[in-house]
Design an enzyme around this catalytic site. Structure first.
Site, PDB file in Angstrom:
ATOM      1  N   HIS A 215       0.797  -1.213   0.000  1.00 30.61           N
ATOM      2  CA  HIS A 215       0.000   0.000   0.000  1.00 30.61           C
ATOM      3  C   HIS A 215       0.830   1.263   0.000  1.00 30.61           C
ATOM      4  O   HIS A 215       0.553   2.189  -0.750  1.00 30.61           O
ATOM      5  CB  HIS A 215      -1.086   0.049   1.050  1.00 30.61           C
ATOM      6  CG  HIS A 215      -2.176   0.972   0.546  1.00 30.61           C
ATOM      7  ND1 HIS A 215      -3.008   0.610  -0.488  1.00 30.61           N
ATOM      8  CD2 HIS A 215      -2.468   2.243   0.823  1.00 30.61           C
ATOM      9  CE1 HIS A 215      -3.786   1.624  -0.800  1.00 30.61           C
ATOM     10  NE2 HIS A 215      -3.492   2.625  -0.027  1.00 30.61           N
ATOM     11  N   TYR A 219       1.769   5.429  -2.285  1.00 32.07           N
ATOM     12  CA  TYR A 219       2.047   6.807  -1.868  1.00 32.07           C
ATOM     13  C   TYR A 219       3.421   7.261  -2.328  1.00 32.07           C
ATOM     14  O   TYR A 219       3.655   8.444  -2.533  1.00 32.07           O
ATOM     15  CB  TYR A 219       1.838   6.955  -0.358  1.00 32.07           C
ATOM     16  CG  TYR A 219       0.376   6.778  -0.054  1.00 32.07           C
ATOM     17  CD1 TYR A 219      -0.519   7.810  -0.326  1.00 32.07           C
ATOM     18  CD2 TYR A 219      -0.122   5.568   0.376  1.00 32.07           C
ATOM     19  CE1 TYR A 219      -1.872   7.638  -0.144  1.00 32.07           C
ATOM     20  CE2 TYR A 219      -1.475   5.386   0.567  1.00 32.07           C
ATOM     21  CZ  TYR A 219      -2.353   6.427   0.302  1.00 32.07           C
ATOM     22  OH  TYR A 219      -3.694   6.249   0.468  1.00 32.07           O
ATOM     23  N   HIS A 366      -9.864   0.355 -10.106  1.00 34.73           N
ATOM     24  CA  HIS A 366      -9.517   1.347  -9.090  1.00 34.73           C
ATOM     25  C   HIS A 366      -8.066   1.784  -9.192  1.00 34.73           C
ATOM     26  O   HIS A 366      -7.753   2.964  -9.254  1.00 34.73           O
ATOM     27  CB  HIS A 366      -9.795   0.784  -7.690  1.00 34.73           C
ATOM     28  CG  HIS A 366      -9.163   1.571  -6.590  1.00 34.73           C
ATOM     29  ND1 HIS A 366      -9.656   2.792  -6.189  1.00 34.73           N
ATOM     30  CD2 HIS A 366      -8.067   1.355  -5.837  1.00 34.73           C
ATOM     31  CE1 HIS A 366      -8.887   3.269  -5.227  1.00 34.73           C
ATOM     32  NE2 HIS A 366      -7.920   2.423  -4.993  1.00 34.73           N
ATOM     33  N   PHE A 367      -7.143   0.813  -9.212  1.00 33.77           N
ATOM     34  CA  PHE A 367      -5.742   1.276  -9.164  1.00 33.77           C
ATOM     35  C   PHE A 367      -5.270   1.834 -10.496  1.00 33.77           C
ATOM     36  O   PHE A 367      -4.335   2.632 -10.523  1.00 33.77           O
ATOM     37  CB  PHE A 367      -4.788   0.241  -8.538  1.00 33.77           C
ATOM     38  CG  PHE A 367      -4.576  -1.044  -9.275  1.00 33.77           C
ATOM     39  CD1 PHE A 367      -3.878  -1.089 -10.462  1.00 33.77           C
ATOM     40  CD2 PHE A 367      -5.027  -2.241  -8.729  1.00 33.77           C
ATOM     41  CE1 PHE A 367      -3.658  -2.282 -11.108  1.00 33.77           C
ATOM     42  CE2 PHE A 367      -4.810  -3.443  -9.381  1.00 33.77           C
ATOM     43  CZ  PHE A 367      -4.123  -3.461 -10.568  1.00 33.77           C
ATOM     44  N   HIS A 368      -5.938   1.455 -11.584  1.00 40.25           N
ATOM     45  CA  HIS A 368      -5.588   2.123 -12.844  1.00 40.25           C
ATOM     46  C   HIS A 368      -6.066   3.573 -12.832  1.00 40.25           C
ATOM     47  O   HIS A 368      -5.388   4.455 -13.343  1.00 40.25           O
ATOM     48  CB  HIS A 368      -6.157   1.363 -14.041  1.00 40.25           C
ATOM     49  CG  HIS A 368      -5.306   0.198 -14.454  1.00 40.25           C
ATOM     50  ND1 HIS A 368      -5.382  -1.028 -13.858  1.00 40.25           N
ATOM     51  CD2 HIS A 368      -4.320   0.096 -15.383  1.00 40.25           C
ATOM     52  CE1 HIS A 368      -4.501  -1.844 -14.407  1.00 40.25           C
ATOM     53  NE2 HIS A 368      -3.832  -1.193 -15.343  1.00 40.25           N
ATOM     54  N   ARG A 429     -10.841 -10.781 -11.346  1.00 37.82           N
ATOM     55  CA  ARG A 429      -9.649 -10.245 -12.002  1.00 37.82           C
ATOM     56  C   ARG A 429      -8.653 -11.367 -12.267  1.00 37.82           C
ATOM     57  O   ARG A 429      -8.870 -12.494 -11.863  1.00 37.82           O
ATOM     58  CB  ARG A 429      -9.019  -9.153 -11.131  1.00 37.82           C
ATOM     59  CG  ARG A 429      -8.545  -9.645  -9.782  1.00 37.82           C
ATOM     60  CD  ARG A 429      -8.159  -8.507  -8.870  1.00 37.82           C
ATOM     61  NE  ARG A 429      -6.822  -8.039  -9.170  1.00 37.82           N
ATOM     62  CZ  ARG A 429      -5.980  -7.560  -8.250  1.00 37.82           C
ATOM     63  NH1 ARG A 429      -6.345  -7.466  -6.991  1.00 37.82           N
ATOM     64  NH2 ARG A 429      -4.783  -7.150  -8.585  1.00 37.82           N
ATOM     65  N   ARG A 430      -7.564 -11.026 -12.962  1.00 36.08           N
ATOM     66  CA  ARG A 430      -6.485 -11.960 -13.311  1.00 36.08           C
ATOM     67  C   ARG A 430      -6.976 -13.136 -14.145  1.00 36.08           C
ATOM     68  O   ARG A 430      -6.588 -14.269 -13.945  1.00 36.08           O
ATOM     69  CB  ARG A 430      -5.799 -12.535 -12.052  1.00 36.08           C
ATOM     70  CG  ARG A 430      -5.339 -11.505 -11.076  1.00 36.08           C
ATOM     71  CD  ARG A 430      -4.507 -12.144  -9.989  1.00 36.08           C
ATOM     72  NE  ARG A 430      -4.426 -11.277  -8.846  1.00 36.08           N
ATOM     73  CZ  ARG A 430      -5.215 -11.382  -7.785  1.00 36.08           C
ATOM     74  NH1 ARG A 430      -6.128 -12.327  -7.721  1.00 36.08           N
ATOM     75  NH2 ARG A 430      -5.073 -10.533  -6.793  1.00 36.08           N
TER      76      ARG A 430
END
Lengths: 540, 271
Positions: A215, A219, A366-368, A429-430
């Site tokens: 995580h 940042y 989300h993370f894209h 996913r994956r």
């Protein structure tokens, strides 16, 4: 004062070159598992590509951008030549060597373990050693940032550290500590198995170690973007930073609360106690605080610029902003994507809501949106802003730059919104392919197709970005002047020691890591019978 | 400006920073370790310490669940990417010589007339794993175990490579091809059953999973029942046992009959 331009340019060019390759792979992946592509007869090829895409986008690309930008900040903000240039080149070449070493086994299909490793899957040992080299190369950068700040402090006793450098060093310390989790996983667990010294691995412990990295690494990716928000955007649009102290507090908060929250990635893991999951969830909620502070401060800074340009009224000032300025455009797009992505993040971090989207396409969406969207679009902006100072040549294609930013924004929205949606519908996913002929998932074919089209828009935008930078190497020479960072409305004459140094906050970061990770790690490490047989990639 | 001025209670930033952090940690710890465990009425704790241990993830044995049997041997086979890589012609030849003693059940060409598995063209990893498991006792069979018990590692590798090298031949008494039953095409997602082909070769091959086309119907049925009853237990992480337990007898029947009726040449080759 940018002296070591070649060093900085080398980092940026390598970053954007590997970014271009990984982006192409990403677009191919979107295509091949959408209804417009034919089924891939060999799913292993998909995972090979996915591993390369993740390894480059997660480890190599953002690290190189942070390093190159960090060297530029060190020289421009501190107004001193970089100390340890030779070491900086060693770090760069370690990353080159590590990337090559990691990519070869991936290309041969010997390391299709995805960039998050997923033990008990075990790939070729050289893949992991390559990743270790990349991290070691970046640690040299961490040390150099610290050393350069120290040299400056000795020459300027008691003076406030320039905000850009203060934030840059905070980012480097965050990276140094957060990378330790994955380093422990690799060195103590995975590499001994990959090298054939052991044949079992404690996959649960490995996942906890990786969550330590997984995580806060986000940042670390975010830091250059936030530095650009605070120290480039206000200057580029003709405003000032609303509050220097608020900026420092935001970066400090990232340092403290970005670390002890990674276990929200393991909500579905049985080996982690529910109490620790709750603590991590609560601290994850806190990490919204520095982002909210930043959104407030930057909006206020932007408003200052608008009012200086004659903007009036409660919201009327928004029209007075320089919307044809690429930096303004990038900031607006970045904030919109950060807003949507952040809202999705609040869902991921809450235990009950996470249950409905855990391990679905929602997470990838989300993370894209956050990384590929909000963060990377500011990487583009940073490159555009620095380029004339690095090359001594003007970037003349302003219209093309605006088109590129628009396309990236549109592409990212078109890609990730349907992606979130199919995740809510439960698409895992994956997966290398889906049978859209099955009536149960046939209705999702449209969303997945849209997503794939978004992927191609992103690819077009990425190509334009590289073309703009490459053309910027051949325009006539100009004098770009000294590189400056934004000034605050009230430039600090003195800063309290706690807001001018990192020691207290680094201590809190390490302390919270011990309280939030200490027991779960020890518990798993000392329990017997928790290891499972390794599954070697490519073993038939 | 030294760290001495920083790490002192006289410094308000130190007091506030450490104080707030510690306060949040304590409040969240009390909530996570004491309040929330007791907020779940369906879980009973002996005392506060019991609740804290549970929330911290201390390994505990849940009441009413018996410990797994430790007496039975588990499969210990490990395959790396080099275990069976590129066999030499000599290795295959040695395997052919050794295989003469297998022919009585598995057939001289690797195709059985005795409801034993057809081995011709089977994935090498499958034969390798099963022979190791028979040798170690992780899998037992009155006929097969005595054959495996004296094999060396080298002999097991050679046999695996030899049988993998043989061409895949149709079964002796092929039946007309049956249509695919649902359990084979879709599995049963609500019961955690993947489509058979996801591991067994027609969609993808997971290391250690055999292809099934043209194998004896009686054999496949017997194995599925043995997995379901827990009599056969050499599948890693109970993958096959979990699937077989969730299958109905009709589904076992249908899957075995379907695979027995298929020609083996449709199976996905290994890279």
């Amino acid at each position: 004062m940018l002296v070591n331009r070649k060093l900085i340019l080398a980092h940026f060019w390598l970053a954007f070159a590997v970014f271009g390759i990984a982006l192409t792979l990403g677009a191919w992946q979107m295509f091949i598992r959408s209804p417009i592509g034919t089924w891939l007869s060999n799913p292993e090829l998909y995972y090979r590509s996915l591993t390369a895409h993740g390894t480059v986008m997660g480890y190599v690309f953002p690290t190189l951008v942070a390093m190159g930008f960090g060297y530029a900040i060190s020289e421009a903000a501190l107004q001193q030549r970089l100390v340890g240039v030779r070491w900086a080149w060693v770090g760069f070449w370690l990353i080159v060597a590590g990337s090559v070493m990691a990519v070869i086994p991936i290309a041969l299909g010997r390391a299709s373990v995805l960039y998050t490793f997923y033990p008990p899957l075990i790939g070729n040992v050289f893949y992991y050693l390559g990743v270790v080299l990349v991290v070691v190369g970046s640690w040299i950068w961490v040390a150099l940032m610290s050393v350069n700040l120290r040299v400056w402090r000795r020459a300027h006793p008691g003076a406030p550290v320039p905000l850009a450098m203060f934030a840059n060093v905070a980012g480097s310390y965050l990276w140094a500590w957060t990378a330790v989790g994955a380093a422990l996983e690799l060195l103590l667990q995975i590499i001994p198995v990959a090298a054939g010294l052991k044949s079992t691995i404690d996959a649960g412990l490995a996942r906890v170690f990786f969550s330590w990295t997984l995580h806060a690494i986000v940042y670390f990716w975010l830091m250059p973007t936030y530095i650009a928000y605070y120290t480039i955007v206000p200057r580029a649009i003709g405003g000032r930073i609303y509050s220097d102290s608020m900026a420092r507090i935001s970066f400090i908060l990232f340092l403290v609360v970005a670390m002890p929250i990674g276990m929200h990635h393991t909500f579905a893991d049985p080996q982690v106690g529910a109490g620790f999951k709750f603590i991590h969830s609560a601290f994850t909620a806190l990490v919204a605080l520095p982002t909210l502070l930043t959104v407030f401060t930057i909006c206020a800074s932007v408003e200052i610029a608008a009012r200086l340009r004659g903007g009036r009224g409660m919201f009327g000032w928004i029209r007075a902003l320089p919307w044809d300025n690429p930096m303004m455009l990038a900031l607006a797009f970045s904030f919109i994507m950060l807003g949507f992505g952040g809202a999705g993040g609040l869902i991921n971090m809450s235990y009950q809501l996470d249950a409905s989207i855990h391990n679905t396409q929602w997470i990838t969406g989300h993370f894209h949106l956050i990384f590929g969207g909000a963060i990377v679009i500011m990487y583009f902006a940073i490159a555009y802003d620095l380029w004339p100072h690095l090359t001594g040549r003007e970037l003349i294609d302003v219209r093309l730059i605006r088109t590129q930013l628009w396309l990236w924004f549109i592409g990212m929205i078109v890609t990730t919104f349907p992606w979130h949606w199919v995740g809510i519908l439960g698409m895992p996913r994956r997966m290398a392919y889906f049978d859209f002929g099955d009536p149960a998932i046939a209705p999702q074919a449209l969303s997945v197709t849209l997503s794939a089209i978004g992927g191609f828009i992103l690819l077009a935008s990425g190509i334009m970005f590289i073309v703009i930078l490459a053309r910027g190497m051949r325009t006539p020479k100009i004098d770009a002047g000294p590189y400056r960072f934004a000034l605050a409305v009230h430039q600090p004459a003195t800063v309290p020691v706690a807001l001018n140094t990192h020691a207290l906050w680094v201590a809190l970061m390490i302390g919270l890591t011990l309280t939030n990770y200490g027991y779960p790690i020890l518990n798993l490490a000392l329990s017997s019978g928790t290891s499972v047989p390794a599954v070697y990639v490519g073993a038939q | 400006m030294s760290t001495r001025d920083l790490f002192t209670l006289r410094n308000s930033h130190f007091r506030i920073g450490v104080g707030i952090t510690a306060a949040i940690l304590i409040v969240t710890a009390i909530a996570g370790f004491i309040v929330l465990p007791f907020a779940q009425p369906w879980v009973k704790f002996a005392d506060v310490w019991d609740a804290i241990c549970s929330a911290a993830g201390v390994p505990q044995r849940a009441a009413g669940v018996t410990a797994p049997e430790q007496g039975k041997r588990l499969s210990e086979v490990v395959l790396t990417s080099n275990t069976l890589a590129r066999p030499s012609q000599e290795a295959i030849g040695r395997g052919a010589t050794l295989a003469q003693r297998c022919a009585i059940c598995h057939g001289p060409t690797g195709v059985s007339r005795a409801d034993s598995p057809n081995l011709a063209g089977q994935y090498a990893a499958v034969i390798y794993k099963q022979l190791h498991d028979f040798r170690s006792g992780a899998r037992t069979n009155a006929v097969m175990s005595p054959f495996a018990i004296n094999l060396t590692d080298q002999e097991i590798t050679d046999l695996s490579n030899y049988y993998a090298y043989l061409p895949r031949l149709p079964a002796y008494h092929p039946t007309p091809q049956l249509p695919k039953p649902n359990i084979v095409i879709y599995g049963a997602p609500m019961r955690g059953i993947a489509p058979c082909g996801a591991c067994h070769g027609s969609l993808d091959n997971k290391t250690g999973s055999p292809w099934l086309e043209g194998q004896s119907e009686a054999y496949m049925k017997a194995q599925l029942h043995a997995f379901a009853a827990g009599e056969r237990r050499n599948d890693i992480s109970q993958q096959m046992r979990n699937i077989a337990r969730a299958m109905t007898p009709q589904e076992i029947e249908a899957a075995a009959a379907y695979y027995a009726s298929q020609p083996p040449d449709v199976v996905k080759a290994v890279d």
